[in-house]
Structures are given as structure tokens and as C-alpha cells.
Scaffold this motif. Structure first.
Motif, PDB file in Angstrom:
ATOM      1  N   GLN A 199     -44.262   0.494  32.573  1.00  0.00           N
ATOM      2  CA  GLN A 199     -45.320   1.099  31.774  1.00  0.00           C
ATOM      3  C   GLN A 199     -45.218   0.642  30.325  1.00  0.00           C
ATOM      4  OE1 GLN A 199     -45.121   5.363  32.391  1.00  0.00           O
ATOM      5  NE2 GLN A 199     -46.457   5.217  34.182  1.00  0.00           N
ATOM      6  N   ALA A 200     -46.335   0.678  29.651  1.00  0.00           N
ATOM      7  CA  ALA A 200     -46.363   0.319  28.239  1.00  0.00           C
ATOM      8  C   ALA A 200     -45.335   1.144  27.470  1.00  0.00           C
ATOM      9  CB  ALA A 200     -47.755   0.538  27.664  1.00  0.00           C
ATOM     10  N   GLY A 201     -44.630   0.466  26.586  1.00  0.00           N
ATOM     11  CA  GLY A 201     -43.560   1.100  25.834  1.00  0.00           C
ATOM     12  C   GLY A 201     -42.195   0.959  26.476  1.00  0.00           C
ATOM     13  N   GLY A 202     -42.169   0.492  27.708  1.00  0.00           N
ATOM     14  CA  GLY A 202     -40.917   0.342  28.423  1.00  0.00           C
ATOM     15  C   GLY A 202     -40.197  -0.948  28.084  1.00  0.00           C
ATOM     16  N   GLY A 217     -39.447  -8.573  16.553  1.00  0.00           N
ATOM     17  CA  GLY A 217     -39.135  -7.162  16.395  1.00  0.00           C
ATOM     18  C   GLY A 217     -39.119  -6.381  17.698  1.00  0.00           C
ATOM     19  N   ARG A 218     -39.615  -6.985  18.767  1.00  0.00           N
ATOM     20  CA  ARG A 218     -39.640  -6.312  20.068  1.00  0.00           C
ATOM     21  C   ARG A 218     -38.750  -7.004  21.092  1.00  0.00           C
ATOM     22  NH1 ARG A 218     -44.211  -6.112  22.983  1.00  0.00           N
ATOM     23  NH2 ARG A 218     -45.043  -8.089  22.172  1.00  0.00           N
ATOM     24  N   MET A 230     -36.622  -7.324  26.361  1.00  0.00           N
ATOM     25  CA  MET A 230     -37.997  -7.036  25.944  1.00  0.00           C
ATOM     26  C   MET A 230     -38.169  -5.528  25.831  1.00  0.00           C
ATOM     27  SD  MET A 230     -40.062  -9.806  28.284  1.00  0.00           S
ATOM     28  CE  MET A 230     -39.770  -8.914  29.794  1.00  0.00           C
ATOM     29  N   ASN A 231     -38.422  -5.081  24.628  1.00  0.00           N
ATOM     30  CA  ASN A 231     -38.641  -3.660  24.361  1.00  0.00           C
ATOM     31  C   ASN A 231     -40.069  -3.432  23.892  1.00  0.00           C
ATOM     32  OD1 ASN A 231     -35.879  -3.171  24.898  1.00  0.00           O
ATOM     33  ND2 ASN A 231     -35.337  -3.561  22.756  1.00  0.00           N
TER      34      ASN A 231
END
Length: 125
Positions: A13-16, A69-70, A86-87
Motif C-alpha cells: 500500500q502507498a506509504g509502505g 529521500g525515500r 524503498m520507503n
């Protein structure tokens, strides 16, 4: 012969977060820049990140602006493996991710890389 084998893709999911790995064989790993590229359906490959002899401050690494940054690239020379942590994943990160190798130096140009893995799918919803 050179082999690159990616793993770690999946659906999130997005944000994962996901952590991709690429195991290399048949090469003197430390001589190579290791890069991650991705391809969105119907589009050309784009550079995501690359690292030569270490990462996270221990070597030379680069990132596409869209992932700075991610995402964090790192390599373990003892294991002949490169990683992509990957964050804060976004739907637009959905793509097939490929590991690639070229003899130093690193570039962000797809055609500069002569060795490629089969890819691992990342899907963010």
C-alpha cells in the motif's frame, strides 16, 4: 558468465516499504557500478539509483530526483549483493525494477549498462 538475480518485489500500500535485492555472480563485483532501473508499462526504462563501492556515505551513489529521500541504495561487497530500500512508496513507483551492472563509473544512462537482471515487479496501490 555474469548473472544478476533480483528479489524482494511485491505489492504494498502507498506509504509502505519494500527492500529489493540483487545478487550478482560471474563478475568481480567491486569493479562494477550497480544500478537500479525501473520501467513503467509502455514507457522506457529510467534510472532510479546507482552505487559504486559502497553507499550511504561509504561510497559514491546517486538517485533520481523522484526517489531522493525515500529510496536508499547500498551494497555488500562480501555478498556480491546490492540493495534498494524503498520507503514511503507511491502509486507512481509501480514498475518493473531491474538491477544492472557496468564497469565503473556509474551513469544514469540505460544503454551504458551491459548486464541486466530479469526484473522484479513492484506494485503500489
Amino acid at each position: 558468465h555474469v548473472q544478476l538475480v533480483e528479489s524482494g518485489g511485491g505489492s504494498v500500500q502507498a506509504g509502505g516499504s519494500l527492500n529489493l535485492s540483487c545478487a550478482a555472480s560471474g563478475m568481480t563485483f567491486t569493479y562494477f557500478c550497480m544500478g537500479w532501473f525501473r520501467r513503467h508499462p509502455g514507457n522506457a526504462s529510467e534510472s532510479v539509483a546507482g552505487v559504486y563501492n559502497g553507499g550511504g556515505g561509504g561510497g559514491t551513489s546517486y538517485y533520481a530526483d523522484s526517489v531522493k529521500g525515500r529510496f536508499t541504495i547500498s551494497r555488500d561487497n562480501a555478498k556480491n549483493t546490492v540493495y534498494l530500500q524503498m520507503n514511503s512508496l507511491r502509486p507512481e513507483d509501480t514498475a518493473m525494477y531491474y538491477c544492472a551492472a557496468r564497469v565503473r563509473p556509474c551513469t544514469m544512462v540505460t544503454r551504458d549498462y551491459g548486464y541486466w537482471g530479469q526484473g522484479t515487479q513492484v506494485t503500489v496501490s
